[in-house]
Design a protein around this motif. Structure first.
Motif, PDB file in Angstrom:
ATOM      1  N   VAL A 148       1.185  -1.142   0.305  1.00 35.42           N
ATOM      2  CA  VAL A 148      -0.570   0.046  -0.311  1.00 35.42           C
ATOM      3  C   VAL A 148       0.771   1.611   0.616  1.00 35.42           C
ATOM      4  O   VAL A 148       0.635   2.166  -0.977  1.00 35.42           O
ATOM      5  N   ASP A 149       2.295   1.383   0.565  1.00 29.93           N
ATOM      6  CA  ASP A 149       2.574   2.573   1.100  1.00 29.93           C
ATOM      7  C   ASP A 149       2.995   2.518  -0.292  1.00 29.93           C
ATOM      8  O   ASP A 149       3.712   3.865  -0.799  1.00 29.93           O
ATOM      9  N   GLU A 150       3.920   1.629  -1.349  1.00 28.69           N
ATOM     10  CA  GLU A 150       4.542   1.431  -2.797  1.00 28.69           C
ATOM     11  C   GLU A 150       3.515   2.468  -3.592  1.00 28.69           C
ATOM     12  O   GLU A 150       3.801   3.326  -4.359  1.00 28.69           O
ATOM     13  N   TYR A 151       1.969   1.817  -3.253  1.00 25.84           N
ATOM     14  CA  TYR A 151       0.693   2.167  -4.056  1.00 25.84           C
ATOM     15  C   TYR A 151       1.128   3.995  -4.219  1.00 25.84           C
ATOM     16  O   TYR A 151       0.957   4.168  -5.136  1.00 25.84           O
ATOM     17  N   TYR A 152       0.734   4.340  -2.540  1.00 23.91           N
ATOM     18  CA  TYR A 152       1.239   5.875  -2.310  1.00 23.91           C
ATOM     19  C   TYR A 152       2.149   6.559  -2.826  1.00 23.91           C
ATOM     20  O   TYR A 152       1.761   7.731  -3.252  1.00 23.91           O
ATOM     21  N   LEU A 153       3.043   6.127  -3.238  1.00 27.80           N
ATOM     22  CA  LEU A 153       4.628   6.441  -4.159  1.00 27.80           C
ATOM     23  C   LEU A 153       4.415   6.350  -5.367  1.00 27.80           C
ATOM     24  O   LEU A 153       5.338   6.885  -6.174  1.00 27.80           O
ATOM     25  N   GLY A 154       3.266   6.282  -5.981  1.00 26.96           N
ATOM     26  CA  GLY A 154       2.463   6.327  -7.471  1.00 26.96           C
ATOM     27  C   GLY A 154       2.454   5.044  -8.086  1.00 26.96           C
ATOM     28  O   GLY A 154       3.106   5.132  -9.762  1.00 26.96           O
ATOM     29  N   ASN A 155       3.091   3.952  -7.540  1.00 25.32           N
ATOM     30  CA  ASN A 155       2.872   2.182  -8.619  1.00 25.32           C
ATOM     31  C   ASN A 155       1.573   1.583  -8.817  1.00 25.32           C
ATOM     32  O   ASN A 155       1.125   1.946  -7.760  1.00 25.32           O
ATOM     33  N   ASP A 156       1.837   1.639 -10.353  1.00 22.14           N
ATOM     34  CA  ASP A 156      -0.228   0.693 -10.367  1.00 22.14           C
ATOM     35  C   ASP A 156      -0.127  -1.043  -9.476  1.00 22.14           C
ATOM     36  O   ASP A 156      -1.096  -1.050  -9.373  1.00 22.14           O
ATOM     37  N   VAL A 157       1.268  -1.026  -9.635  1.00 25.96           N
ATOM     38  CA  VAL A 157       1.801  -2.843  -9.804  1.00 25.96           C
ATOM     39  C   VAL A 157       3.186  -2.525  -8.753  1.00 25.96           C
ATOM     40  O   VAL A 157       3.741  -2.165  -9.046  1.00 25.96           O
ATOM     41  N   VAL A 158       2.764  -3.834  -7.337  1.00 23.28           N
ATOM     42  CA  VAL A 158       3.370  -3.744  -6.380  1.00 23.28           C
ATOM     43  C   VAL A 158       4.118  -4.983  -7.165  1.00 23.28           C
ATOM     44  O   VAL A 158       2.327  -5.926  -6.021  1.00 23.28           O
ATOM     45  N   TYR A 159       4.611  -6.105  -7.277  1.00 20.57           N
ATOM     46  CA  TYR A 159       5.109  -7.507  -6.500  1.00 20.57           C
ATOM     47  C   TYR A 159       5.558  -8.067  -5.993  1.00 20.57           C
ATOM     48  O   TYR A 159       6.989  -6.675  -5.171  1.00 20.57           O
ATOM     49  N   GLY A 160       4.878  -8.826  -5.250  1.00 23.07           N
ATOM     50  CA  GLY A 160       5.586  -9.546  -4.056  1.00 23.07           C
ATOM     51  C   GLY A 160       6.495 -10.108  -4.364  1.00 23.07           C
ATOM     52  O   GLY A 160       6.113 -11.527  -5.007  1.00 23.07           O
ATOM     53  N   VAL A 161       8.188 -10.148  -3.911  1.00 18.66           N
ATOM     54  CA  VAL A 161       9.133 -11.281  -4.758  1.00 18.66           C
ATOM     55  C   VAL A 161       9.778 -11.878  -3.514  1.00 18.66           C
ATOM     56  O   VAL A 161      10.041 -11.097  -2.607  1.00 18.66           O
ATOM     57  N   ARG A 162       9.696 -13.665  -3.718  1.00 20.89           N
ATOM     58  CA  ARG A 162       9.687 -14.470  -3.019  1.00 20.89           C
ATOM     59  C   ARG A 162      11.266 -13.906  -2.667  1.00 20.89           C
ATOM     60  O   ARG A 162      12.442 -13.787  -3.457  1.00 20.89           O
ATOM     61  N   SER A 163      12.071 -13.467  -1.948  1.00 25.12           N
ATOM     62  CA  SER A 163      13.638 -13.080  -1.500  1.00 25.12           C
ATOM     63  C   SER A 163      13.920 -14.530  -1.389  1.00 25.12           C
ATOM     64  O   SER A 163      15.626 -14.534  -1.261  1.00 25.12           O
ATOM     65  N   LYS A 164      13.528 -15.158  -0.715  1.00 22.15           N
ATOM     66  CA  LYS A 164      14.081 -16.801  -0.021  1.00 22.15           C
ATOM     67  C   LYS A 164      12.894 -17.630  -0.127  1.00 22.15           C
ATOM     68  O   LYS A 164      12.188 -17.148   0.173  1.00 22.15           O
ATOM     69  N   ARG A 165      13.649 -19.579  -0.856  1.00 25.45           N
ATOM     70  CA  ARG A 165      12.551 -19.808  -0.241  1.00 25.45           C
ATOM     71  C   ARG A 165      12.872 -21.124   0.011  1.00 25.45           C
ATOM     72  O   ARG A 165      12.790 -22.220  -0.379  1.00 25.45           O
ATOM     73  N   ASP A 166      13.078 -20.623   0.905  1.00 25.48           N
ATOM     74  CA  ASP A 166      14.095 -22.130   2.502  1.00 25.48           C
ATOM     75  C   ASP A 166      12.754 -22.902   2.943  1.00 25.48           C
ATOM     76  O   ASP A 166      12.479 -23.757   2.800  1.00 25.48           O
ATOM     77  N   SER A 167      11.849 -22.585   2.584  1.00 24.34           N
ATOM     78  CA  SER A 167      10.579 -23.219   2.864  1.00 24.34           C
ATOM     79  C   SER A 167      10.134 -24.458   1.885  1.00 24.34           C
ATOM     80  O   SER A 167       9.685 -25.162   2.242  1.00 24.34           O
ATOM     81  N   ASP A 168      10.605 -23.984   0.580  1.00 22.70           N
ATOM     82  CA  ASP A 168      10.299 -25.047  -0.518  1.00 22.70           C
ATOM     83  C   ASP A 168      11.307 -26.099  -0.874  1.00 22.70           C
ATOM     84  O   ASP A 168      12.170 -25.999   0.257  1.00 22.70           O
ATOM     85  N   THR A 169      10.703 -27.522  -1.031  1.00 25.48           N
ATOM     86  CA  THR A 169      11.570 -28.416  -1.492  1.00 25.48           C
ATOM     87  C   THR A 169      12.968 -27.985  -1.833  1.00 25.48           C
ATOM     88  O   THR A 169      12.796 -27.156  -3.269  1.00 25.48           O
ATOM     89  N   PHE A 170      13.785 -28.573  -2.699  1.00 27.85           N
ATOM     90  CA  PHE A 170      14.492 -28.489  -3.387  1.00 27.85           C
ATOM     91  C   PHE A 170      14.306 -28.555  -5.110  1.00 27.85           C
ATOM     92  O   PHE A 170      14.667 -27.977  -5.560  1.00 27.85           O
ATOM     93  N   PHE A 171      13.288 -29.449  -5.122  1.00 31.10           N
ATOM     94  CA  PHE A 171      12.839 -29.174  -6.048  1.00 31.10           C
ATOM     95  C   PHE A 171      12.401 -28.683  -6.673  1.00 31.10           C
ATOM     96  O   PHE A 171      12.477 -27.924  -8.495  1.00 31.10           O
ATOM     97  N   LYS A 172      11.541 -28.276  -5.655  1.00 33.27           N
ATOM     98  CA  LYS A 172      10.379 -26.619  -6.548  1.00 33.27           C
ATOM     99  C   LYS A 172      11.051 -25.789  -6.345  1.00 33.27           C
ATOM    100  O   LYS A 172      10.668 -24.914  -7.610  1.00 33.27           O
TER     101      LYS A 172
END
Ligand code: UDP
Ligand code: MG
Length: 326
Positions: A117-141
């Motif tokens: 929401v903060d990014e929206y008020y800065l003027g962004n129309d789309v804010v993508y959530g990006v996974r910084s870590k995938r520790d909870s995923d299996t190696f295969f995934k």
């Protein structure tokens, strides 16, 4: 850019999520209340819960939430239509200024919505959530998912690395997105296509709060294939490339066969007359298939009837900009 207080819709697709949905809804309600008290969202903000034809008690639960809380909208699809369609249905129902989509399983921490929401008020129309870590995923995934992003990039498809369907969209981005009439939905690709100013919010993805993944391997593979075939004609073009390569190789072999035939007497009778047409016809066939593929590719992009552009801004000195730009 100064924006007035915007209303927020949160869309949650739910398929057999009876084990988590209570927790998810209560956390999202707490979040809405917090954003409201911090004066970050308008009071008419809402939660849209979409039941994707669940076979467990999910719908009864959603129904119950919506009956007791006016800020919750519950909808049920006629049958299981898949995550992307459920999400699409939810997005189309919203009328709010900002729309966030999030999975029901709490793998993506709802607390990150505030940063979006903060990014929206800065003027962004789309804010993508990006996974910084995938520790909870299996190696295969992790291996297959990250390999997939690279493959898609190599095929010319513009994807945000490690972004799935946790994102915020402004009303104008969503309205532009709704102009894409394609039947096969690969939302993360289409939304990239829409454009407009965007930014990312990095977050750590957790394990599922409860229950099992509703994306078994077969569903995952078919989704991955959907992404490739909905956005790239590179596989078709590869046929032409293959035709050229075999054509080149057969030409070299053809010269060799002729040399052997003319200058030595070790050639078995019939050998050259079989091999030469075989190589020639093989490469001609592949080339022809490639040409058909090229036309098929054109047809494919034409049938999608995607909008050619969306205006993002407009400056006119002597008249008001069209209302859709506001
Ligand atoms: N989902 C859905 N319909 C389906 C499969 C999944 O609406 O046919 C929803 C599911 O309830 C969840 C989200 O899509 O909210 C993502 O599914 P899941 O978390 O099982 O996928 P994973 O995170 O394991 O890839
Ligand atoms: Mg999940």
């Amino acid at each position: 850019m100064i924006k007035t207080l915007a209303s927020l819709a949160i869309v949650v697709p739910c398929y057999n999520e009876e084990e988590v949905i209570n927790e998810t809804v209560s956390r999202l309600k707490v979040l809405l209340a917090k954003l409201l008290s911090e004066n970050k969202i308008a009071p008419k903000s809402r939660l849209y819960l979409v039941d994707d034809g669940s076979r467990d008690k999910t719908w009864e639960l959603l129904h119950g939430f919506a009956r007791t809380d006016p800020s919750i909208v519950a909808v049920k699809l006629s049958r299981n239509k898949g995550h992307q369609n459920a999400l699409y249905a939810g997005l189309c129902l919203t009328e709010e200024d900002m729309v966030v989509s999030i999975d029901a399983d709490l793998q993506d921490d709802p607390a990150n919505i505030e940063r979006m929401v903060d990014e929206y008020y800065l003027g962004n129309d789309v804010v993508y959530g990006v996974r910084s870590k995938r520790d909870s995923d299996t190696f295969f995934k992790r291996f297959t998912a990250e390999g997939y992003y690279h493959l898609m990039r190599a095929m010319g498809v513009d994807l945000v690395f490690n972004h799935a369907d946790f994102r915020l969209m402004s009303r104008r981005a969503l309205d532009a997105f709704k102009q894409y009439p394609e039947f096969n939905l690969f939302l993360r690709g289409i939304i990239r296509e829409v454009g407009f100013p965007s930014s990312i919010v990095e977050y750590e993805r957790h394990a599922r709060f409860a229950g099992e993944s509703k994306y078994p391997l077969a569903k995952m593979l078919s989704f991955a294939w959907e992404g490739i075939t909905s956005f790239s004609i590179v596989p078709l073009r590869l046929i032409t490339v293959l035709g050229f390569c075999t054509g080149l190789v057969s030409f070299v072999v053809l010269v060799w066969v002729l040399l052997v035939r003319v200058f030595t007497d070790s050639a078995i009778p019939g050998w050259a007359s079989i091999l030469i047409p075989l190589l020639f016809v093989g490469s001609v066939q592949l080339l022809c298939l490639g040409i058909i593929g090229e036309y098929l590719g054109k047809l494919y992009s034409e049938t999608k009837r995607r909008p050619k552009y969306h205006l993002s801004d407009m400056v006119v000195m002597d008249k008001e900009p069209p209302s859709s730009m506001e």
